[in-house]
Design an enzyme around this catalytic site. Sequence first.
Site, short mmCIF file in Angstrom:
data_model
loop_
_atom_site.label_atom_id
_atom_site.label_comp_id
_atom_site.label_asym_id
_atom_site.label_seq_id
_atom_site.Cartn_x
_atom_site.Cartn_y
_atom_site.Cartn_z
CD1 TRP A 104 -2.32 -2.20 1.47
CD2 TRP A 104 -3.07 -0.94 -0.22
NE1 TRP A 104 -3.37 -2.87 0.88
CE2 TRP A 104 -3.85 -2.12 -0.16
CE3 TRP A 104 -3.36 0.01 -1.20
CZ2 TRP A 104 -4.90 -2.38 -1.05
CZ3 TRP A 104 -4.41 -0.25 -2.10
CH2 TRP A 104 -5.16 -1.43 -2.01
CG ASP A 173 -3.26 4.42 3.80
OD1 ASP A 173 -4.36 4.37 4.38
OD2 ASP A 173 -2.99 3.72 2.80
CE LYS A 197 -8.76 -1.63 4.42
NZ LYS A 197 -8.92 -2.88 3.72
#
Length: 361
Positions: A104, A173, A197
């Site tokens: 990511w 992030d 999430k």
Amino acid sequence: MTSAKTVYNFCSGPAMLPETVMKQAQAEFLDYQSKGISIMEMSHRSDEFQAILLSAKARLRELMAIPENYQILLMQGGASLQFSCIPLNLTGSDPALYLDSGYWAKKALTEAQKYGSVEVLSVLEEHPEKRLLDVSVTESEHYSYIHYTPNETIDGLEFHHVPSINKGPLVADMSSCILSRPIEVDRFGLLYAGAQKNIGPAGLAVVIIREDLLSRADKTKLPRLLHYQTVLSEGSMANTPPTFAIYLANLVFGWLQEQGGVLEMERLNKQKSQLLYQALDQSVLFNNAVATDSRSRMNVPFSIDRNLETHFLEQAANHGLLNLVGHRTAGGCRASIYNAMPKEGVEKLAEFIKYFESQYV
Ligand code: PMP
């Protein structure tokens, strides 16, 4: 058929939501506050939706102890659109620094490279185990901002401290770890997270930004919907917002407050992850390849002999343990155990790992 109660969903996202939240949403689905229509069918400018939007922001501010000089923006496009928004809004004359911790982090920095000068610092050691490295930047350089990924969702790597680099505002992030533990917001310039999430339905992104960073970008050069100052001045309604996602996020924030907030989440997340890592460490059949000090509390990847993998996943599903397959790029297995995963779900998985192994060892 297995009843809803006996199923535990370990999907990495969209992930399971708290059962009480889903039940409340179900109860209110057709008729919100006796208006005879669903919240999904109401104007985003209605009093009802405005109350939800304000409540969601207030609850998030309270949960994360967000200081007054930070603004909360609710945006669309998930976390990935923030990979573009951040360089577009924050790049100044200095380069940006990206800490590369894996999948990511790479996605974020690849996008940023399109818009300005980016320096990359690898913080991932791959052998003998995967480990996140301590960061030290010695050059006297100053950066427009420093981006990192506190939790790598695919590899199950988590920074358990905030990197101390005092050479520009820190941007994080937090897609797969937001609200999982207390954090000191004032150590960051900007925090962001895709919702699917620990917050709610996919598509929504939460951005928490220090006010002085709002005015860096030239409004006339950016798409309206990507310009942070515009999004703020239009109250996170620069266009029609994802009303149902915000409604559910508000319910999840309320649920978190009832549970005892992020301190309680941290206590439970430590317990749940320890339980699972212990089961994996005690096993000879299963393995987690992350160094103990870098192990994620949210995403636990593990491997098993390739010949047994499909069988394991099938049997687990038959026992109500769903979506344990690893990311398509990484293979293997992975259990995502976000805030909404009850401890019983993790206990059941740990027991199943022992049971499965007892059939072969
Ligand atoms: N960052 C991290 C750490 C993620 O885990 C994900 C999604 N799994 C993303 C970014 C991308 O999120 P989205 O799909 O909402 O764009």
